[in-house]
Design a protein around this motif. Structure first.
Motif, PDB file in Angstrom:
ATOM      1  N   UNK A  84     -20.819   3.186 -27.484  1.00  0.00           N
ATOM      2  CA  UNK A  84     -19.350   2.863 -27.762  1.00  0.00           C
ATOM      3  C   UNK A  84     -19.002   3.017 -26.540  1.00  0.00           C
ATOM      4  N   UNK A  85     -17.998   1.542 -26.168  1.00  0.00           N
ATOM      5  CA  UNK A  85     -17.367   2.268 -24.313  1.00  0.00           C
ATOM      6  C   UNK A  85     -15.517   1.696 -25.092  1.00  0.00           C
ATOM      7  N   UNK A  86     -14.702   2.431 -24.135  1.00  0.00           N
ATOM      8  CA  UNK A  86     -13.319   2.254 -24.467  1.00  0.00           C
ATOM      9  C   UNK A  86     -12.540   2.242 -23.235  1.00  0.00           C
ATOM     10  N   UNK A  87     -11.521   1.607 -23.359  1.00  0.00           N
ATOM     11  CA  UNK A  87     -10.969   1.749 -21.981  1.00  0.00           C
ATOM     12  C   UNK A  87      -9.542   0.681 -21.655  1.00  0.00           C
ATOM     13  N   UNK A  99     -10.839  -1.378 -16.917  1.00  0.00           N
ATOM     14  CA  UNK A  99     -11.493   0.141 -17.134  1.00  0.00           C
ATOM     15  C   UNK A  99     -11.994   0.443 -17.812  1.00  0.00           C
ATOM     16  N   UNK A 100     -12.969   1.262 -17.782  1.00  0.00           N
ATOM     17  CA  UNK A 100     -13.050   2.430 -18.933  1.00  0.00           C
ATOM     18  C   UNK A 100     -12.225   4.226 -18.774  1.00  0.00           C
ATOM     19  N   UNK A 101     -11.740   4.454 -19.797  1.00  0.00           N
ATOM     20  CA  UNK A 101     -11.369   6.143 -20.549  1.00  0.00           C
ATOM     21  C   UNK A 101     -11.251   6.680 -19.032  1.00  0.00           C
ATOM     22  N   UNK A 102     -13.058   6.647 -18.564  1.00  0.00           N
ATOM     23  CA  UNK A 102     -12.860   7.394 -17.451  1.00  0.00           C
ATOM     24  C   UNK A 102     -13.032   7.120 -16.489  1.00  0.00           C
ATOM     25  N   UNK A 103     -11.545   6.479 -15.859  1.00  0.00           N
ATOM     26  CA  UNK A 103     -11.393   5.645 -14.351  1.00  0.00           C
ATOM     27  C   UNK A 103     -12.337   4.969 -14.243  1.00  0.00           C
ATOM     28  N   UNK A 104     -13.408   4.498 -14.354  1.00  0.00           N
ATOM     29  CA  UNK A 104     -14.313   3.952 -13.441  1.00  0.00           C
ATOM     30  C   UNK A 104     -13.879   2.939 -14.075  1.00  0.00           C
ATOM     31  N   UNK A 105     -13.778   1.665 -13.186  1.00  0.00           N
ATOM     32  CA  UNK A 105     -13.989  -0.140 -12.994  1.00  0.00           C
ATOM     33  C   UNK A 105     -14.660  -0.780 -13.349  1.00  0.00           C
TER      34      UNK A 105
END
Length: 160
Positions: A84-87, A99-105
């Protein structure tokens, strides 16, 4: 006389450029959820990958785009379980970015096309070599959501 012509040309150029100066626009509404401007592709909904670059995809992906600008991606690549990837995402006209929740575009933006019946979403990557991915509107199965959440919990435990 020559210097007068040069000075006149410079003055004319200066007046031309200052005449084009943009006035300060009135502040508009804050961006966010709500109606999208006309011509904006509406990607909201749940989608399942159909094809990747004209072929049956060798992996499985579900996308869920919410009205509030958040997304969830459930993907199974070279493993037996979904990750699961969120953003957050944004659509400007027909360009989808996020962008993802970790801030990476995301690696790139995508030109998005929605079929006339709203059942097919086609994404063209904006890279040197563009790849086309086609998604069909479908509900993300609970089993996929549960599996991805369980996999994520196990991964987080490894780092504690």
């Amino acid at each position: 006389m020559k210097s007068f012509k040069i000075l006149s040309m410079l003055l004319l150029a200066l007046l031309t450029l200052t005449g084009c100066k943009e006035k300060n626009p009135e502040p508009g509404p804050e961006p966010g959820p709500g109606p999208k401007p006309e011509g904006t592709v509406n990607v909201v909904g749940e989608w399942h990958i159909s094809t990747f670059d004209g072929e049956v995809a060798p992996f499985d992906v579900y996308l869920a785009f919410a009205e509030d600008g958040s997304f969830a991606m459930y993907q199974r690549l070279y493993t037996l379980t979904y990750a699961l990837y969120e953003g957050t995402y944004n659509v400007s006209g027909d360009i989808l970015t996020g962008s993802y929740t970790d801030g990476r575009n995301w690696k790139c933006g995508y030109k998005a096309e929605l079929s006339a019946d709203g059942r097919t979403l086609t994404l063209h990557s904006q890279e040197d070599i563009s790849l086309t991915t086609v998604y069909t509107k479908t509900v993300v199965p609970d089993s996929v959501k549960d599996e991805a959440a369980a996999t994520r919990a196990i991964d987080e435990e490894r780092f504690l």
